[in-house]
Design a protein around this motif. Structure first.
Motif, PDB file in Angstrom:
ATOM      1  N   THR A 178      28.243  38.879  35.258  1.00  0.00           N
ATOM      2  CA  THR A 178      28.248  39.093  33.805  1.00  0.00           C
ATOM      3  C   THR A 178      28.121  37.754  33.082  1.00  0.00           C
ATOM      4  O   THR A 178      27.356  37.627  32.125  1.00  0.00           O
TER       5      THR A 178
ATOM      6  N   PRO B 140      31.507  50.144  29.380  1.00  0.00           N
ATOM      7  CA  PRO B 140      32.090  51.461  29.151  1.00  0.00           C
ATOM      8  C   PRO B 140      33.241  51.756  30.135  1.00  0.00           C
ATOM      9  O   PRO B 140      33.328  51.127  31.187  1.00  0.00           O
TER      10      PRO B 140
ATOM     11  N   PRO C 100      36.405  36.893  43.543  1.00  0.00           N
ATOM     12  CA  PRO C 100      36.085  38.082  44.345  1.00  0.00           C
ATOM     13  C   PRO C 100      35.093  38.985  43.620  1.00  0.00           C
ATOM     14  O   PRO C 100      34.802  38.779  42.440  1.00  0.00           O
ATOM     15  N   ASN C 101      34.572  39.979  44.315  1.00  0.00           N
ATOM     16  CA  ASN C 101      33.680  40.952  43.691  1.00  0.00           C
ATOM     17  C   ASN C 101      34.365  41.584  42.492  1.00  0.00           C
ATOM     18  O   ASN C 101      35.540  41.936  42.553  1.00  0.00           O
TER      19      ASN C 101
END
Ligand code: ADP
Length: 193
Positions: free
Chosen positions: A45, A14, A38-39
């Motif tokens: 995911t 979303p 990186p973050n």
């Protein structure tokens, strides 16, 4: 043969967050593959989709030759997952933790006890198997976490950020351990930044 195959994986969350946008890669059987970034790059995911915990909006994937969208239950039998949070019961012994995990996979009896002894030995926990996990050092807990994921002899092992938050000595031990996993013929996918 490819142990992991991802083809055009896309995932949107979303608020227009495009976590993955057509990700494709292959991991050869018996190798260690690192997903680096990186973050926020989309590593978790990707792991969630490959371990059947999340569905992609587009694309597909197979793990150990099994389609993650069509046969998720079969994929779960073929994989081991070590998550960042870990799944240890600190008030139980190492052996009890392994036994419970084995029972979750439908194992039991003498063959399970033999498998547990083998894993404790392999991960340098033979003497510690009878001790409560809360008495273990950080390095010992990480090794038990990995052993837990291997009880049912999976073909592919997923390690999410296996060295994050470890002190340098334990971190270096962990990398050695991952190298040894490859020698067992396992395919390993790990994420790290
Ligand atoms: P990484 O593991 O590389 O840090 P993630 O896959 O966790 O990356 O996140 C990729 C992007 O998707 C980030 O922008 C993150 O905020 C977003 N994201 C991840 N999970 C969710 C979720 N459940 N709901 C909404 N946004 C998410």
């Amino acid at each position: 043969m490819a142990a992991i195959e991802a083809e055009g994986l896309s995932k949107q969350y979303p608020n227009d967050v495009q976590a993955l946008d057509g990700l494709s890669f292959q991991v050869r059987e018996g190798t260690v593959f690192g997903l680096l970034g990186p973050n926020g790059a989309g590593k978790s995911t990707t792991v969630k989709i490959l371990t059947t915990l999340s569905l992609p909006d587009a694309g597909g994937a197979s793990v150990a030759g099994i389609d993650v969208l069509k046969q998720p239950a079969k994929v779960r039998e073929a994989i081991g997952v070590v998550s960042q949070t870990g799944g240890l019961d600190r008030e139980a012994t190492g052996r009890e933790n392994l036994r419970l995990q084995g029972q979750v996979h439908g194992l039991g009896g003498r063959s399970l006890e033999a498998r547990i002894s083998e894993l404790l030995e392999q991960f340098g926990l033979a003497d510690a198997g009878k001790r409560l996990v809360r008495e273990y050092s950080g390095g010992m807990q990480r090794r038990l976490d990995v052993a837990l994921a291997l009880v049912h002899q999976p073909k592919v092992l997923f390690l999410d950020e296996p060295t994050t938050g470890l002190d340098p000595e334990v971190r270096s031990e962990m990398w050695d351990e991952i190298g040894r996993l490859k020698n067992l013929g396992l395919t390993v996918l790990l994420t790290t930044h």
